[in-house]
Design a protein around this motif. Structure first.
Motif, PDB file in Angstrom:
ATOM      1  N   LEU A 153       0.824  -1.205   0.000  1.00  0.00           N
ATOM      2  CA  LEU A 153       0.000   0.000   0.000  1.00  0.00           C
ATOM      3  C   LEU A 153       0.859   1.256   0.000  1.00  0.00           C
ATOM      4  CD1 LEU A 153      -2.792  -1.094   2.507  1.00  0.00           C
ATOM      5  CD2 LEU A 153      -3.133  -0.482   0.094  1.00  0.00           C
ATOM      6  N   PHE A 154       1.963   1.237   0.762  1.00  0.00           N
ATOM      7  CA  PHE A 154       2.807   2.431   0.774  1.00  0.00           C
ATOM      8  C   PHE A 154       3.452   2.662  -0.587  1.00  0.00           C
ATOM      9  CE2 PHE A 154       6.741   4.796   1.457  1.00  0.00           C
ATOM     10  CZ  PHE A 154       6.196   5.959   1.990  1.00  0.00           C
ATOM     11  N   GLU A 155       3.880   1.593  -1.234  1.00  0.00           N
ATOM     12  CA  GLU A 155       4.427   1.756  -2.583  1.00  0.00           C
ATOM     13  C   GLU A 155       3.378   2.358  -3.516  1.00  0.00           C
ATOM     14  OE1 GLU A 155       7.553   1.254  -3.921  1.00  0.00           O
ATOM     15  OE2 GLU A 155       8.093   1.151  -1.799  1.00  0.00           O
TER      16      GLU A 155
ATOM     17  N   TYR B  35      -1.766  13.017   2.511  1.00  0.00           N
ATOM     18  CA  TYR B  35      -2.014  11.999   3.528  1.00  0.00           C
ATOM     19  C   TYR B  35      -3.492  11.598   3.597  1.00  0.00           C
ATOM     20  CZ  TYR B  35       2.721  13.059   4.974  1.00  0.00           C
ATOM     21  OH  TYR B  35       4.087  13.232   4.989  1.00  0.00           O
ATOM     22  N   ASP B  36      -4.270  12.083   2.646  1.00  0.00           N
ATOM     23  CA  ASP B  36      -5.687  11.733   2.591  1.00  0.00           C
ATOM     24  C   ASP B  36      -6.133  11.841   1.138  1.00  0.00           C
ATOM     25  OD1 ASP B  36      -8.206  10.991   3.306  1.00  0.00           O
ATOM     26  OD2 ASP B  36      -8.735  12.879   4.304  1.00  0.00           O
TER      27      ASP B  36
ATOM     28  N   ALA C 269      -6.109   5.906   3.417  1.00  0.00           N
ATOM     29  CA  ALA C 269      -7.061   5.421   4.420  1.00  0.00           C
ATOM     30  C   ALA C 269      -6.922   3.916   4.612  1.00  0.00           C
ATOM     31  CB  ALA C 269      -8.481   5.781   4.002  1.00  0.00           C
ATOM     32  N   GLU C 270      -6.766   3.190   3.514  1.00  0.00           N
ATOM     33  CA  GLU C 270      -6.565   1.749   3.585  1.00  0.00           C
ATOM     34  C   GLU C 270      -5.254   1.423   4.299  1.00  0.00           C
ATOM     35  OE1 GLU C 270      -7.933  -2.220   2.437  1.00  0.00           O
ATOM     36  OE2 GLU C 270      -8.874  -0.250   2.580  1.00  0.00           O
ATOM     37  N   PHE C 271      -4.224   2.193   4.017  1.00  0.00           N
ATOM     38  CA  PHE C 271      -2.925   2.029   4.671  1.00  0.00           C
ATOM     39  C   PHE C 271      -3.047   2.264   6.171  1.00  0.00           C
ATOM     40  CE2 PHE C 271       1.156   4.167   5.894  1.00  0.00           C
ATOM     41  CZ  PHE C 271       1.988   3.069   5.770  1.00  0.00           C
ATOM     42  N   ASP C 272      -3.759   3.323   6.557  1.00  0.00           N
ATOM     43  CA  ASP C 272      -3.931   3.652   7.968  1.00  0.00           C
ATOM     44  C   ASP C 272      -4.643   2.508   8.697  1.00  0.00           C
ATOM     45  OD1 ASP C 272      -3.810   5.108  10.285  1.00  0.00           O
ATOM     46  OD2 ASP C 272      -5.235   6.656   9.673  1.00  0.00           O
TER      47      ASP C 272
ATOM     48  N   PHE D 136     -14.121   2.304  11.789  1.00  0.00           N
ATOM     49  CA  PHE D 136     -13.137   3.366  11.968  1.00  0.00           C
ATOM     50  C   PHE D 136     -12.988   4.152  10.666  1.00  0.00           C
ATOM     51  CE2 PHE D 136     -12.181   0.381  15.273  1.00  0.00           C
ATOM     52  CZ  PHE D 136     -11.785   1.162  16.341  1.00  0.00           C
ATOM     53  N   ARG D 137     -12.728   5.430  10.806  1.00  0.00           N
ATOM     54  CA  ARG D 137     -12.528   6.314   9.653  1.00  0.00           C
ATOM     55  C   ARG D 137     -11.153   6.953   9.738  1.00  0.00           C
ATOM     56  NH1 ARG D 137     -13.095  11.793   9.255  1.00  0.00           N
ATOM     57  NH2 ARG D 137     -14.162  11.920  11.271  1.00  0.00           N
ATOM     58  N   HIS D 138     -10.470   6.993   8.617  1.00  0.00           N
ATOM     59  CA  HIS D 138      -9.175   7.664   8.521  1.00  0.00           C
ATOM     60  C   HIS D 138      -9.349   9.173   8.514  1.00  0.00           C
ATOM     61  CE1 HIS D 138      -5.251   8.915   7.014  1.00  0.00           C
ATOM     62  NE2 HIS D 138      -5.837   9.448   5.951  1.00  0.00           N
ATOM     63  N   ARG D 139      -8.484   9.871   9.235  1.00  0.00           N
ATOM     64  CA  ARG D 139      -8.487  11.330   9.242  1.00  0.00           C
ATOM     65  C   ARG D 139      -7.053  11.834   9.219  1.00  0.00           C
ATOM     66  NH1 ARG D 139      -9.760  15.579  14.074  1.00  0.00           N
ATOM     67  NH2 ARG D 139     -10.099  17.434  12.783  1.00  0.00           N
TER      68      ARG D 139
END
Length: 330
Positions: A48-50, A209-210, A217-220, A240-243
């Motif tokens: 995911l980071f790649e 970052y969003d 969000a998937e990475f988080d 949970f929601r990414h922020r």
């Protein structure tokens, strides 16, 4: 040993299990709740980071790569490094620009990669061995937060590279400790090369970052997958929601997971449950952004002199070269 790629492990058996248990127990019982970002990076998290690095919103990787492409020759000439040591090397993709320039300069003999992931080290090391048959390539599995593991017997001068803006994951207390460990291991002719993201308009920072596709969000949320797998936890990722937000006082991006309802999450391996209120946030990553003057002062206090500072054409990202100064090294 894998082919001619030599891999060493500086961490005892069970180290990562113990560290994960400690981090989760401390982080999910604290106020506010926290989870360290290093637990993003299982195989899926690394993938995911790649993917994130290729997103249009995520400029740091492209900006750093551009600076390296333009300045690698100057770096080779300024350092004359016989050994390139990379901290948190991951895939070692950008490293090839440095390897090529140092080899053309005629000094490089050894590339030493340090990372927490043995799989990433082996994959990168075997690839580099194929592409650079005359270069000594080694890897070391270590935790940079506690044990740098610089190869003490490596031929100097050494160039230690800490790229990708990873310095920003360390807060104002952790950075001096990191500098102190590094400074203690560097000889006078060694050099430190770091990539740092710079303070800029939050309208540019926050989308990095969003992203619109939801990859970050998937990475988080991947940290929750890791806890489910490794600790038998019962996290519902859809709860949970990414922020991502800009903290102007600390001049940093903060990534958080927001609980969408009041919930109790069992973590049976730790013999505990974590209680979340509706709207409660868990801090999963910080990404500090820097200014040249304040970072130069920070490095000076740690025993480093800033000798070179390069930015991309838009002034978004910087690559810096620092040298040991004063006392503290071997």
């Amino acid at each position: 040993m894998t082919g001619r790629f030599a891999l060493t492990r500086r961490l005892p058996d069970g180290y990562f299990d113990d560290a994960l248990h400690t981090d989760v127990l401390k982080g999910l019982t604290g106020r506010p709740k926290t989870l360290p970002p290093k637990w993003f990076y299982d195989a899926r998290g690394s993938e995911l980071f790649e993917e994130i690095t290729r997103l249009p919103e995520y400029y740091p990787t492209r900006a750093e790569h551009g600076i390296l492409r333009e300045r690698a020759g100057e770096i080779a000439a300024a350092t004359g490094a016989r050994t390139l040591v990379e901290l948190g090397s991951g895939s070692s993709r950008k490293t090839r620009l440095l390897l090529d320039s140092l080899l053309r300069h005629g000094t490089l003999e050894h590339y030493a990669a340090l990372d927490v992931s043995a799989d990433a080290l082996v994959a990168a090391g075997e690839s580099l061995c194929r592409d650079y048959p005359d270069l000594e390539v080694t890897g070391c599995v270590t935790d940079l937060e506690t044990d740098l593991g610089l190869p003490a017997d490596a031929r100097g001068p050494r160039l230690v590279a800490f790229l990708g803006g990873t310095l920003g994951n360390l807060d104002g207390e952790a950075r001096p400790a990191f500098y102190a460990r590094l400074r203690a291991e560097l000889a006078p002719r060694d050099r430190l090369l770091m990539g740092v993201d710079l303070v800029k308009d939050p309208a540019v920072l926050v989308p990095a970052y969003d992203d619109a596709q939801g990859v970050t969000a998937e990475f988080d949320k991947n940290v929750l997958r890791v806890l489910n797998r490794e600790l038998g936890a019962g996290f519902d990722l859809d709860a949970f929601r990414h922020r991502a937000l800009w903290n102007p006082e600390e001049e940093r991006i903060e990534m958080r997971l927001v609980s969408l309802r009041a919930q109790t999450v069992p973590l049976p391996v730790l013999e505990m449950s974590a209680e979340f209120e509706e709207g409660e946030e868990t801090l999963t990553e910080i990404a500090v952004k820097f200014r040249r003057e304040s970072l130069g002062a920070e490095l000076s206090r740690a025993g480093f002199g800033l000798s070179h500072w390069w930015t991309d054409s838009e002034g978004r990202f910087a690559l810096l070269l620092a040298e040991p100064s004063g006392t503290g090294g071997p």
